[in-house]
Structure formats: C-alpha cells, structure tokens
Enzyme design. Structure first.
Site, PDB file in Angstrom:
ATOM      1  N   ASP A 165      27.871  54.080  16.136  1.00  0.00           N
ATOM      2  CA  ASP A 165      27.354  55.156  15.290  1.00  0.00           C
ATOM      3  C   ASP A 165      26.766  56.317  16.111  1.00  0.00           C
ATOM      4  O   ASP A 165      25.864  57.009  15.678  1.00  0.00           O
ATOM      5  CB  ASP A 165      26.308  54.618  14.319  1.00  0.00           C
ATOM      6  N   HIS A 205      21.794  47.111  23.436  1.00  0.00           N
ATOM      7  CA  HIS A 205      23.032  46.887  22.687  1.00  0.00           C
ATOM      8  C   HIS A 205      23.771  48.209  22.504  1.00  0.00           C
ATOM      9  O   HIS A 205      23.163  49.275  22.599  1.00  0.00           O
ATOM     10  CB  HIS A 205      22.720  46.279  21.318  1.00  0.00           C
TER      11      HIS A 205
END
Length: 173
Positions: free
Chosen positions: A148, A144
């Site tokens: 961040d 995924h």
C-alpha cells in the site's frame, strides 16, 4: 501534542530502566565486532552472541522479532537527508529519498537501497500473513513490507526505528 507526550514518556521510561550507558548512543558499537558500514559479507552469529553485544531493546526487536510501539521511534517523523543502516551490523538499508510520510507510526520507505540490502520471510504471526523484512547481512528483523505504498514501487517498508542507524549526507564518508 498527545504524540509528543507519549514519545517523551516512553523515552524517559527506557532511559530510566536501561540506565545511562544505554542513553549514550553509539557506545555499544565499539563493543560490536560485527558492526561495519562498509563490509557487506553475510554474517552467521548466534543469538546468544548477539544478546551479549546488543542493547536489550534492540535485541528484543531485531533478534526476537518484537515491534516497537507505534509513534515512539526516533525516525517516525524524521526528515533529514542521508542513509539508514542496520543498527545491528551496519548494513546499508535505505536512503532518505525513498522515505515517505505515513500515519502508521513507523518510518516507511518505498524501496530498499539495493536488492540485497534486505531479505524477506513469510510471517504468519497474529493470525495474519505478512512479509517480514530482514537485514540482508545479519538476518535481523527490521519490520514488514506491505503493498500500500506510493509509486514507483507501491510498497511500504514499515521499519522499526530501533533497528536503524541514520547517517546524514553531510557526515558520510
């Protein structure tokens, strides 16, 4: 120390359960007619066909969307220079200079090798909304991507080690 014990126990379990042929890395590639580090033409291969070709642990993650256990993958704390390829089809995915250290338990990169190296799909499993990362050639599940990560992209491509093959710069041709 705890990570080392967990990694060792997990590796022993996988090798014991899957037998000697699984432990011999690379042997399945000779039986995989779709594996190529130079051909980038998209593949349309059925999961039934992939199941005959791939090792069970790779099939489970790459074709069924499973996730390997955190801190158990061979590339989690790995820092050699080279290129990461799709373990299913050989598609070039990431280079080591885009890999960065995280504490998430999976190898992480801030960008793919090329724009077409990977594809994205919305993933709403486990009551979350995430962006699934797929191989741009064979549509295998790789992991995924999250928002961040470090500069310059701010992205964290959190990948499953089992879905990656690594070739050091010294061995690339």
């Amino acid at each position: 120390m705890k990570r080392l014990i967990i990694k060792t126990a997990f590796t022993f379990f996988l090798v014991t359960m899957a037998g000697k042929s699984w432990a011999q890395s690379g042997s399945f590639k000779a039986k995989n007619p779709y594996y190529s580090r130079t051909v980038t033409t998209p593949l349309k291969v059925s999961n039934a066909e992939w199941k005959k070709i791939l090792k069970p642990e790779l099939y489970q993650v790459a074709r069924e969307g499973a996730t390997e256990t955190a801190f158990t993958g061979k590339y989690d704390e790995f820092d050699e220079k080279g290129t990461y390829f799709c373990a299913v089809c050989g598609n070039p995915l990431f280079i080591s200079t885009s890999k960065f250290a995280t504490t998430c338990g999976w190898p992480s990169f801030y960008q793919p090798l090329t724009r077409n190296s990977v594809k994205y799909r919305k993933d709403t499993s486990y009551n979350m909304v995430r962006s699934e990362v797929l191989c741009g050639r064979c549509d295998s599940h790789l992991g995924h991507v999250f928002d961040d990560g470090p500069k310059p992209t701010g992205k964290r491509f959190c990948m499953n080690s089992v879905c990656l093959d690594f070739v050091p710069n010294s061995k690339k041709k």
